[in-house]
Design an enzyme around this catalytic site. Structure first.
Site, PDB file in Angstrom:
ATOM      1  N   ASP A 192       2.783  -4.174   7.915  1.00 13.26           N
ATOM      2  CA  ASP A 192       1.483  -3.545   7.717  1.00 13.26           C
ATOM      3  C   ASP A 192       0.419  -4.619   7.916  1.00 13.26           C
ATOM      4  O   ASP A 192       0.215  -5.478   7.062  1.00 13.26           O
ATOM      5  CB  ASP A 192       1.422  -2.957   6.303  1.00 13.26           C
ATOM      6  N   HIS A 208       0.864  -1.181   0.000  1.00 15.98           N
ATOM      7  CA  HIS A 208       0.000   0.000   0.000  1.00 15.98           C
ATOM      8  C   HIS A 208       0.901   1.231   0.000  1.00 15.98           C
ATOM      9  O   HIS A 208       2.012   1.207   0.528  1.00 15.98           O
ATOM     10  CB  HIS A 208      -0.878  -0.041   1.259  1.00 15.98           C
ATOM     11  N   GLN A 234      -4.731  -5.401   6.742  1.00 22.83           N
ATOM     12  CA  GLN A 234      -5.644  -6.345   6.095  1.00 22.83           C
ATOM     13  C   GLN A 234      -5.630  -7.727   6.731  1.00 22.83           C
ATOM     14  O   GLN A 234      -6.387  -8.602   6.301  1.00 22.83           O
ATOM     15  CB  GLN A 234      -5.303  -6.459   4.601  1.00 22.83           C
ATOM     16  N   LYS A 253     -11.109  -0.915  10.025  1.00 18.93           N
ATOM     17  CA  LYS A 253     -11.261  -2.111   9.186  1.00 18.93           C
ATOM     18  C   LYS A 253     -11.697  -3.328  10.003  1.00 18.93           C
ATOM     19  O   LYS A 253     -11.900  -4.408   9.451  1.00 18.93           O
ATOM     20  CB  LYS A 253      -9.945  -2.409   8.456  1.00 18.93           C
ATOM     21  N   CYS A 272      -4.701   2.497  -3.816  1.00 16.72           N
ATOM     22  CA  CYS A 272      -3.471   3.001  -3.174  1.00 16.72           C
ATOM     23  C   CYS A 272      -2.318   2.021  -3.369  1.00 16.72           C
ATOM     24  O   CYS A 272      -1.537   1.760  -2.443  1.00 16.72           O
ATOM     25  CB  CYS A 272      -3.694   3.268  -1.687  1.00 16.72           C
TER      26      CYS A 272
END
Length: 406
Positions: free
Chosen positions: A198, A121, A201, A224, A361
């Site tokens: 990261d 991202h 997700q 999220k 992104c």
């Protein structure tokens, strides 16, 4: 778990859009919020709204207990060793920028390497570009296989003794690729590098364990994972956080302030300057309670079954290209031949179906895929096979519509 029963706990999902029942397939961008979270935030504002840490009055004490109680819930949820390792931020982007600006600029110099992947991202690319520009370090990228995965052989080839930081997504927000973080971290540590993960997700969809992954930094967002917007978390190993300097200065994060010198509070508060995001943090704690009651293993299993069904159902439509590996997290990125993703998303929206369209992104990844944009359907605990059927039917209608137009 019964997703149809769970769906009833999300007030926003019980509505019609453009005359059709809402089918929300954009949770990778932002999930919806259950009534428990909405009520927890509402209760804070209605009954004990107050600043934290500073006051000794009843409301201040209750707010502080709820805010710090949420931090403990986060610690347990990701299996961190101590709440000192849990820093509240505005989200994944802020968390990664904190690491880049504080740890990165202090520990990277000319001739060093920062290793990324093309699937990152933008929030896990741009901060490291800035570090490289400021320090003279080199950016290197682990190559992708044809299906959008990486191999440990390529990881070993790319990470060298000059590598100081390996920044990588746990799960790709475009391809759904699940990266082997533990193995990558082991390789990085062998070469003397730290890992920045990261987890935006992965954290909402599967159990994450900091002791198992052994990464040095891990970032994720509340919005999220059924929590409010504007709250996120940076996990960092205590020994690293203790050596890092804050990048925001003001109230809350200070110990002593003189006219010419100041000292900082201990962890984690030295990184939380100013009035914190109190209500959203409390909402995050409530969201964690909600997810744990359902069970992260149950959520992951449900999404796996739903994604397999979606891949099988949608791949049968002529002209559809699906991107990413067979084994993936709960999303499906695709294009329909001769139809721009924005047009596709607009047409299916008329059927009440919310999907994402654009570069997500992830422009370097779009370039690697040789496309300018894609459509993306992403699944969560409240989605059903009927939702997938609705999407597939809408895609067929879209194909017929544009076929008639042209």
């Amino acid at each position: 778990m019964d997703p149809k029963e769970i769906r009833q706990l999300f007030p926003i999902l019980n509505q019609e859009v453009n005359g059709n029942p809402l089918v929300y397939l954009d949770s990778a961008a932002s999930s919806q919020k259950p009534i428990q979270v909405i009520e927890a935030v509402n209760d804070y504002y209605r009954t004990y709204n107050s600043n934290v840490h500073r006051g000794v009055h009843t409301l201040g004490t209750k707010a502080t207990d709820a805010y710090e109680g949420a931090r403990e819930k986060v610690r347990k949820f990701i299996h961190a060793t101590s709440t000192e390792e849990i820093v509240f931020t505005r989200g994944t982007t802020t968390a990664i920028n904190l690491v880049a600006s504080s740890y990165g600029r202090a520990n990277v110099s000319d001739g060093d390497e920062i290793v990324l992947t093309p699937m990152e991202h933008h929030s896990n690319i741009i901060p490291w570009q800035q570090v490289a520009k400021a320090t003279g370090a080199t950016l290197k990228y682990i190559p992708l296989q044809e299906d959008g995965t990486i191999t440990l052989e390529d990881v070993r080839k790319t990470i060298t003794n000059q590598t100081k930081i390996v920044a990588i997504s746990h799960v790709s927000n475009v391809l759904g690729t699940i990266n082997p973080i533990k193995e990558i971290t082991d390789i990085a540590h062998e070469r003397g590098a730290v890992t920045v993960v990261d987890g935006a997700q992965s954290t909402p969809h599967m159990k994450v364990d900091m002791q198992e992954l052994n990464c040095d930094f891990f970032a994720f967002s509340g919005h999220k994972m059924c929590a409010p917007t504007g709250i996120g978390v940076l996990y960092g190993k205590k020994a690293l956080l203790e050596k890092m300097e804050p990048i925001e200065f003001g109230g809350e994060m200070i110990d002593f302030v003189g006219l010419y010198e100041s000292t900082w509070k201990e962890l984690p508060w030295k990184f939380e300057g100013g009035t914190p995001i109190i209500a959203a943090a409390i909402g995050l704690g409530e969201a964690i309670d909600f997810l744990e009651e359902i069970g992260m293993n149950n959520i992951e299993k449900h999404e796996h079954e739903l994604t397999e069904y979606a891949l099988e159902r949608v791949s049968q439509i002529e002209g559809i290209t699906i991107y990413g590996p067979k084994k993936r997290a709960g999303l499906m990125t695709f294009n329909l031949e001769d139809v721009h993703p924005h047009d596709l998303a607009t047409v299916v929206d008329q059927e009440g179906i919310a999907i994402r369209a654009g570069h997500h992104c992830a422009q370097p990844l779009m370039k690697w895929l040789n496309v300018s944009a894609t459509a993306r359907a992403s699944f969560y605990l409240y989605n059903t096979k009927e939702d997938v059927d609705s999407l597939a039917d809408a895609l067929v209608k879209t194909k017929e519509y544009f076929g008639n137009v042209f």
